[in-house]
Design a protein around this motif. Structure first.
Motif, PDB file in Angstrom:
ATOM      1  N   ILE A 164      17.835  35.616  50.043  1.00  0.00           N
ATOM      2  CA  ILE A 164      17.480  34.577  49.390  1.00  0.00           C
ATOM      3  C   ILE A 164      18.635  34.278  49.377  1.00  0.00           C
ATOM      4  N   ILE A 165      19.489  34.714  48.085  1.00  0.00           N
ATOM      5  CA  ILE A 165      20.716  33.960  47.516  1.00  0.00           C
ATOM      6  C   ILE A 165      21.435  33.706  48.658  1.00  0.00           C
ATOM      7  N   THR A 166      22.181  34.134  49.345  1.00  0.00           N
ATOM      8  CA  THR A 166      23.431  34.408  50.329  1.00  0.00           C
ATOM      9  C   THR A 166      22.623  33.676  51.037  1.00  0.00           C
ATOM     10  N   GLU A 167      21.563  33.053  51.192  1.00  0.00           N
ATOM     11  CA  GLU A 167      21.016  31.771  52.060  1.00  0.00           C
ATOM     12  C   GLU A 167      20.939  30.664  51.767  1.00  0.00           C
ATOM     13  N   ALA A 168      20.405  30.515  50.287  1.00  0.00           N
ATOM     14  CA  ALA A 168      20.992  29.534  49.289  1.00  0.00           C
ATOM     15  C   ALA A 168      22.462  29.026  49.074  1.00  0.00           C
ATOM     16  N   LYS A 169      23.816  29.969  49.472  1.00  0.00           N
ATOM     17  CA  LYS A 169      24.920  29.294  49.425  1.00  0.00           C
ATOM     18  C   LYS A 169      24.986  28.773  50.482  1.00  0.00           C
ATOM     19  N   LYS A 170      24.471  29.541  51.941  1.00  0.00           N
ATOM     20  CA  LYS A 170      24.966  29.125  53.203  1.00  0.00           C
ATOM     21  C   LYS A 170      24.281  27.712  53.293  1.00  0.00           C
ATOM     22  N   GLN A 171      23.255  27.125  52.842  1.00  0.00           N
ATOM     23  CA  GLN A 171      22.532  26.075  52.924  1.00  0.00           C
ATOM     24  C   GLN A 171      23.635  25.641  52.151  1.00  0.00           C
ATOM     25  N   MET A 172      24.192  25.500  50.997  1.00  0.00           N
ATOM     26  CA  MET A 172      25.376  24.951  50.381  1.00  0.00           C
ATOM     27  C   MET A 172      26.537  23.979  51.323  1.00  0.00           C
ATOM     28  N   GLU A 173      27.444  25.265  51.968  1.00  0.00           N
ATOM     29  CA  GLU A 173      28.057  25.115  53.039  1.00  0.00           C
ATOM     30  C   GLU A 173      27.510  24.280  54.637  1.00  0.00           C
ATOM     31  N   LEU A 174      26.240  23.924  54.466  1.00  0.00           N
ATOM     32  CA  LEU A 174      25.374  23.556  55.605  1.00  0.00           C
ATOM     33  C   LEU A 174      25.716  21.688  54.395  1.00  0.00           C
ATOM     34  N   GLY A 175      26.260  21.374  53.667  1.00  0.00           N
ATOM     35  CA  GLY A 175      25.928  19.816  53.015  1.00  0.00           C
ATOM     36  C   GLY A 175      24.818  20.333  51.996  1.00  0.00           C
ATOM     37  N   LYS A 176      23.863  21.382  52.284  1.00  0.00           N
ATOM     38  CA  LYS A 176      22.429  21.048  50.932  1.00  0.00           C
ATOM     39  C   LYS A 176      23.195  21.510  49.840  1.00  0.00           C
ATOM     40  N   GLU A 177      23.405  21.153  48.774  1.00  0.00           N
ATOM     41  CA  GLU A 177      24.268  20.535  48.135  1.00  0.00           C
ATOM     42  C   GLU A 177      23.479  21.528  46.315  1.00  0.00           C
ATOM     43  N   ARG A 178      22.129  20.981  46.954  1.00  0.00           N
ATOM     44  CA  ARG A 178      21.386  21.226  45.762  1.00  0.00           C
ATOM     45  C   ARG A 178      20.057  22.427  45.543  1.00  0.00           C
ATOM     46  N   ALA A 179      20.655  23.113  46.930  1.00  0.00           N
ATOM     47  CA  ALA A 179      19.422  24.419  47.402  1.00  0.00           C
ATOM     48  C   ALA A 179      19.129  25.654  46.350  1.00  0.00           C
ATOM     49  N   ALA A 180      20.890  25.998  45.822  1.00  0.00           N
ATOM     50  CA  ALA A 180      20.729  26.758  44.782  1.00  0.00           C
ATOM     51  C   ALA A 180      19.863  26.437  43.377  1.00  0.00           C
ATOM     52  N   PHE A 181      20.402  25.479  43.114  1.00  0.00           N
ATOM     53  CA  PHE A 181      19.809  24.587  42.300  1.00  0.00           C
ATOM     54  C   PHE A 181      17.787  24.510  42.161  1.00  0.00           C
ATOM     55  N   ASP A 182      17.512  24.101  43.618  1.00  0.00           N
ATOM     56  CA  ASP A 182      16.449  23.961  43.395  1.00  0.00           C
ATOM     57  C   ASP A 182      15.802  25.353  43.324  1.00  0.00           C
ATOM     58  N   LEU A 183      16.482  26.502  44.321  1.00  0.00           N
ATOM     59  CA  LEU A 183      15.705  27.561  44.226  1.00  0.00           C
ATOM     60  C   LEU A 183      15.339  27.893  42.889  1.00  0.00           C
ATOM     61  N   GLY A 184      16.514  28.112  42.385  1.00  0.00           N
ATOM     62  CA  GLY A 184      16.304  28.590  40.474  1.00  0.00           C
ATOM     63  C   GLY A 184      15.228  28.548  39.948  1.00  0.00           C
ATOM     64  N   CYS A 185      15.572  26.573  40.143  1.00  0.00           N
ATOM     65  CA  CYS A 185      14.258  25.823  39.509  1.00  0.00           C
ATOM     66  C   CYS A 185      12.516  26.393  39.831  1.00  0.00           C
ATOM     67  N   PHE A 186      13.046  26.342  41.101  1.00  0.00           N
ATOM     68  CA  PHE A 186      11.852  27.195  42.375  1.00  0.00           C
ATOM     69  C   PHE A 186      10.997  28.730  41.850  1.00  0.00           C
ATOM     70  N   LEU A 187      12.218  29.648  41.638  1.00  0.00           N
ATOM     71  CA  LEU A 187      11.941  30.838  40.867  1.00  0.00           C
ATOM     72  C   LEU A 187      11.724  31.306  39.322  1.00  0.00           C
ATOM     73  N   GLU A 188      12.053  30.145  38.307  1.00  0.00           N
ATOM     74  CA  GLU A 188      12.538  30.441  37.273  1.00  0.00           C
ATOM     75  C   GLU A 188      10.636  29.823  37.201  1.00  0.00           C
ATOM     76  N   ASP A 189      10.227  28.769  37.825  1.00  0.00           N
ATOM     77  CA  ASP A 189       8.750  28.816  37.180  1.00  0.00           C
ATOM     78  C   ASP A 189       7.850  29.607  37.520  1.00  0.00           C
ATOM     79  N   LEU A 190       8.268  30.171  39.351  1.00  0.00           N
ATOM     80  CA  LEU A 190       7.148  31.548  39.348  1.00  0.00           C
ATOM     81  C   LEU A 190       7.301  32.433  38.754  1.00  0.00           C
ATOM     82  N   LYS A 191       8.796  32.352  38.366  1.00  0.00           N
ATOM     83  CA  LYS A 191       8.377  33.319  36.797  1.00  0.00           C
ATOM     84  C   LYS A 191       7.718  33.647  35.482  1.00  0.00           C
ATOM     85  N   THR A 192       7.934  32.249  35.187  1.00  0.00           N
ATOM     86  CA  THR A 192       7.462  31.890  33.980  1.00  0.00           C
ATOM     87  C   THR A 192       6.001  30.616  34.060  1.00  0.00           C
ATOM     88  N   LYS A 193       5.584  30.599  34.785  1.00  0.00           N
ATOM     89  CA  LYS A 193       4.723  30.245  35.088  1.00  0.00           C
ATOM     90  C   LYS A 193       3.654  30.970  35.691  1.00  0.00           C
TER      91      LYS A 193
END
Lengths: 218, 206
Positions: free
Chosen positions: A162-191
């Motif tokens: 999942i982390i590698t794919e997030a990096k790959k997404q950033m290479e493909l121009g999706k700059e928010r990928a790691a940030f969005d994924l981090g927030c999404f997973l953090e929500d899952l963990k906390t909420k």
């Protein structure tokens, strides 16, 4: 809601109306049903390799009586929303390569190993469970978090994928990928109290931090 | 217990005793759980020679459809497990199509098991067209000649053979990448294809 049996009949009906052989990737609820995570889904989320294939599929769906609907009602104002078609309780969400803020990348395509062929013309490849989580992060509707929870609780997740794919997404121009994924997973963990290793979140936010620093230095 | 969890725990071949053992429940509850999975289409039941029930519990049973591996396993004495899921719905895949699929996997055991299909293949026009589409006419020809050595097969049409036979300038090609043996040089030279099997590999067909 549409069950596995109904979905298979529907896809067979669509396949019979297709004028050409097309490859399509199932993400979201449809993929989860084929992988055994769910018994029914609200919508059939599909990703096409090109616009031409989607147009052919659209024609087949329309000939079955499905009507086009506005994506804003479901996805809000976002980029790369799907073309949506609805009949009664069933809905098709049809994407082309990009799913909101994520790209259905080559590596995702390679990981889609399960193939379900309907008739002669519709070849449906099922996205890998790890990629379904990423796509759930992209669409981020209310039910998506619950679906991601089901997957994470059911199988052993290789977080490196999942982390590698997030990096790959950033290479493909999706700059928010790691940030969005981090927030999404953090929500899952906390909420939702889902067991996501803190190390994974740390790694993702480190990537975001580095990205921000690089931007400032430029 | 949630259906998914139940399915995960019981997936595979089970008897009532193994279900009792896995779930740590009595016979009555084990029957109830199997019944609930069967109602959803996850269970196929067979009987052993002593009339005992054996349950095949799998998500595949619910999905239905037919895979190329099911067809190969049906016709071949060499049984193979399913390395990838490739299911077909709404039509019955032909044997010719199945053979082409097997060759395209480039898997030694899948190709070996698929040799048995030559016993039943009789639509050489379809086979030639499919092989040509996938550029594997010579591979099919070489496998046919090999199958003919170990089993009774239907006769290949002259049209197929004449159309598929290569010229002498053709480069040798592999059936399974980088794998060759010394046992079937004659067939290899005719079709200019390296065969990956030894004579011993084909013993299961005798």
């Amino acid at each position: 809601m549409i069950t596995i049996d109904q979905q298979q009949k529907l896809l067979l009906n669509v396949a019979r109306r297709l004028t050409k052989k097309i490859n399509v990737y199932a993400i979201g609820g449809t993929a989860m049903m084929f992988l055994g995570f769910k018994d029914a889904t609200l919508d059939i989320d599909l990703v096409f390799e090109n616009k031409k294939d989607r147009d052919i599929f659209k024609e087949a769906v329309k000939s079955l009586g499905y009507l086009e609907m506005d994506a804003i009602k479901v996805y809000g104002v976002k980029r790369n929303t799907p073309e949506m078609f609805k009949l009664n309780d069933e809905r098709f969400d049809l994407f082309v390569v990009e799913v909101i803020d994520f790209i259905f990348s080559d590596t995702m395509r390679q990981r889609a190993e399960q193939i379900h062929q309907f008739g002669d013309n519709l070849i449906l490849k099922i996205a890998n469970s790890h990629d379904i989580i990423l796509m759930k992060c992209a669409t981020d509707r209310i039910k998506d978090k619950d679906d991601a929870r089901k997957i994470i609780n059911s199988i052993k997740i290789n977080w490196d994928v999942i982390i590698t794919e997030a990096k790959k997404q950033m290479e493909l121009g999706k700059e928010r990928a790691a940030f969005d994924l981090g927030c999404f997973l953090e929500d899952l963990k906390t909420k939702m109290n889902i067991d996501i290793p803190q190390e994974v979140l740390d790694k993702l936010f480190l990537i975001v931090e580095k990205q921000a620093k690089d931007k400032i230095s430029k | 217990m949630e259906k998914r969890e139940l399915l995960q725990k019981l997936a595979g071949i089970q008897t009532i005793e193994s279900v009792m053992d896995i779930l740590k429940v009595d016979k009555r509850m084990a029957i109830y759980y199997i019944h609930s999975l069967r109602r959803d289409g996850y269970v196929k039941t067979r009987r052993q020679s002593n009339n005992r029930r054996v349950y095949n519990i799998s998500l595949d049973n619910k999905l239905g459809g037919k895979s190329y591996y099911d067809i190969i396993n049906f016709y071949s004495p060499i049984k193979i497990s399913t390395p990838i899921i490739h299911k077909i719905y709404g039509r019955e895949p032909s044997l010719e199509e199945t053979l082409i699929f097997a060759i395209k996997t480039k898997s030694l055991r899948t190709i070996l098991a698929s040799l048995a299909l030559f016993k039943k293949i009789n639509n050489w026009v379809e086979l030639y067209n499919l092989a040509k589409e996938n550029h594997i006419e010579r591979q099919v020809g070489a496998l046919y000649d090999l199958a003919r050595l170990v089993m009774k097969v239907r006769r290949m049409t002259n049209k197929y053979r004449n159309n598929a036979l290569p010229n002498k300038e053709y480069q040798f090609d592999f059936l399974v990448p980088e794998l060759r043996s010394k046992d079937f040089n004659e067939i290899e030279n005719i079709w200019r294809i390296y065969l990956p099997f030894n004579k011993k590999d084909l013993e299961e067909y005798k």
